[in-house]
Design an enzyme around this catalytic site. Structure first.
Site, mmCIF file in Angstrom:
data_model
loop_
_atom_site.group_PDB
_atom_site.id
_atom_site.type_symbol
_atom_site.label_atom_id
_atom_site.label_comp_id
_atom_site.label_asym_id
_atom_site.label_seq_id
_atom_site.Cartn_x
_atom_site.Cartn_y
_atom_site.Cartn_z
ATOM 1 N N GLY A 46 0.840 -1.304 -0.066
ATOM 2 C CA GLY A 46 -0.086 -0.033 -0.002
ATOM 3 C C GLY A 46 0.812 1.267 0.003
ATOM 4 O O GLY A 46 2.011 1.113 0.486
ATOM 5 N N GLN A 51 2.861 9.958 1.237
ATOM 6 C CA GLN A 51 4.347 9.527 1.426
ATOM 7 C C GLN A 51 5.237 9.886 0.173
ATOM 8 O O GLN A 51 6.238 9.400 0.127
ATOM 9 C CB GLN A 51 3.898 7.705 1.434
ATOM 10 C CG GLN A 51 3.488 7.242 2.554
ATOM 11 C CD GLN A 51 3.353 5.737 2.700
ATOM 12 O OE1 GLN A 51 2.427 5.374 1.955
ATOM 13 N NE2 GLN A 51 4.364 5.183 3.066
ATOM 14 N N CYS A 89 5.774 -0.029 7.170
ATOM 15 C CA CYS A 89 5.414 0.906 6.467
ATOM 16 C C CYS A 89 6.495 1.497 5.595
ATOM 17 O O CYS A 89 7.974 1.256 6.125
ATOM 18 C CB CYS A 89 5.125 2.096 7.291
ATOM 19 S SG CYS A 89 4.778 3.695 6.533
ATOM 20 N N LEU A 90 6.363 1.653 4.319
ATOM 21 C CA LEU A 90 7.505 2.136 3.471
ATOM 22 C C LEU A 90 8.393 3.254 3.883
ATOM 23 O O LEU A 90 9.256 3.576 3.323
ATOM 24 C CB LEU A 90 6.779 2.285 1.933
ATOM 25 C CG LEU A 90 6.571 0.647 1.277
ATOM 26 C CD1 LEU A 90 6.003 1.210 -0.135
ATOM 27 C CD2 LEU A 90 7.611 -0.073 1.169
ATOM 28 N N HIS A 131 -4.531 1.517 7.789
ATOM 29 C CA HIS A 131 -3.028 2.128 7.701
ATOM 30 C C HIS A 131 -2.983 3.191 6.809
ATOM 31 O O HIS A 131 -2.378 4.022 6.718
ATOM 32 C CB HIS A 131 -1.956 0.956 7.459
ATOM 33 C CG HIS A 131 -0.586 1.416 7.271
ATOM 34 N ND1 HIS A 131 0.469 0.943 8.304
ATOM 35 C CD2 HIS A 131 0.128 2.161 6.308
ATOM 36 C CE1 HIS A 131 1.304 1.509 7.758
ATOM 37 N NE2 HIS A 131 1.347 2.134 6.824
ATOM 38 N N GLU A 132 -3.503 2.832 5.284
ATOM 39 C CA GLU A 132 -3.098 3.973 4.550
ATOM 40 C C GLU A 132 -4.078 5.214 4.527
ATOM 41 O O GLU A 132 -3.596 6.137 4.229
ATOM 42 C CB GLU A 132 -3.581 3.498 2.999
ATOM 43 C CG GLU A 132 -2.909 2.092 2.647
ATOM 44 C CD GLU A 132 -1.194 2.460 2.721
ATOM 45 O OE1 GLU A 132 -0.654 3.433 2.653
ATOM 46 O OE2 GLU A 132 -0.458 1.419 3.293
ATOM 47 N N HIS A 135 -2.709 7.593 6.996
ATOM 48 C CA HIS A 135 -1.574 8.414 6.237
ATOM 49 C C HIS A 135 -2.190 9.714 5.673
ATOM 50 O O HIS A 135 -1.439 10.770 6.059
ATOM 51 C CB HIS A 135 -0.828 7.385 4.849
ATOM 52 C CG HIS A 135 0.201 6.814 5.310
ATOM 53 N ND1 HIS A 135 1.270 7.419 5.995
ATOM 54 C CD2 HIS A 135 0.345 5.623 5.045
ATOM 55 C CE1 HIS A 135 2.244 6.261 6.072
ATOM 56 N NE2 HIS A 135 1.774 5.130 5.573
HETATM 57 ZN ZN ZN Z 1 2.523 3.480 5.686
#
Ligand code: ZN
Length: 152
Positions: A46, A51, A89-90, A131-132, A135
């Protein structure tokens, strides 16, 4: 398509609230394409627009390979149950943490053609939706994780 730079924990942009998309343009579609490519290249499941430095309510998710979900202005409209498990998380490389999320999540969002659609997810997909969308509200999972560990 282009690979975008993924902002990392500590970047103030990740703490900001993203604004809704008011008009889906060619730029929006290019962003969706670039986000999907960037997510896949980073082996993520995701990615949210903030991000990659764009404070707009746009998310891509691909939990099952080849089943890309594009969300514009997503809203969680129903949740059920609870699951507790590892999350990463990236934007927070090298770490994972334990997070409790709903076990079922229903989301309403526009697709790239401006059509309102609903998506249901359980397990990892339900976790990803939460999660997304967090963000988009400037929240990282590390603020709600009960423990954080370092991983390779
Ligand atoms: Zn994330």
């Amino acid at each position: 398509m282009a690979i975008l730079n993924i902002l990392k924990e500590g970047d103030e942009t990740l703490k900001k609230i993203s604004r809704p998309v008011t008009e889906i343009t060619d730029r929006t579609k290019t962003l969706l394409d670039d986000m999907a490519q960037t997510m896949r290249r980073a082996n993520g499941v995701g990615l949210a627009a903030p991000q990659v430095g764009v404070l707009r309510r746009i998310v891509v998710i691909e939990v099952e390979e080849g089943e890309l979900i594009e969300l514009i202005n997503p809203e969680i409209i129903k949740t059920m149950g609870e699951q507790t498990g590892p999350e990463g998380c990236l934007s927070v490389p090298g770490k994972q943490g334990t997070v409790t999320r709903p076990s079922y999540v229903k989301v309403r969002a526009l697709d790239r053609n401006g059509v309102m659609r609903e998506y249901e997810g359980e397990g990892l997909l339900a976790r990803c939706f939460c999660h997304e969308i967090d963000h988009l509200d400037g929240k990282l999972y590390i603020s709600i994780a009960t423990d954080i560990e370092y991983v390779d």
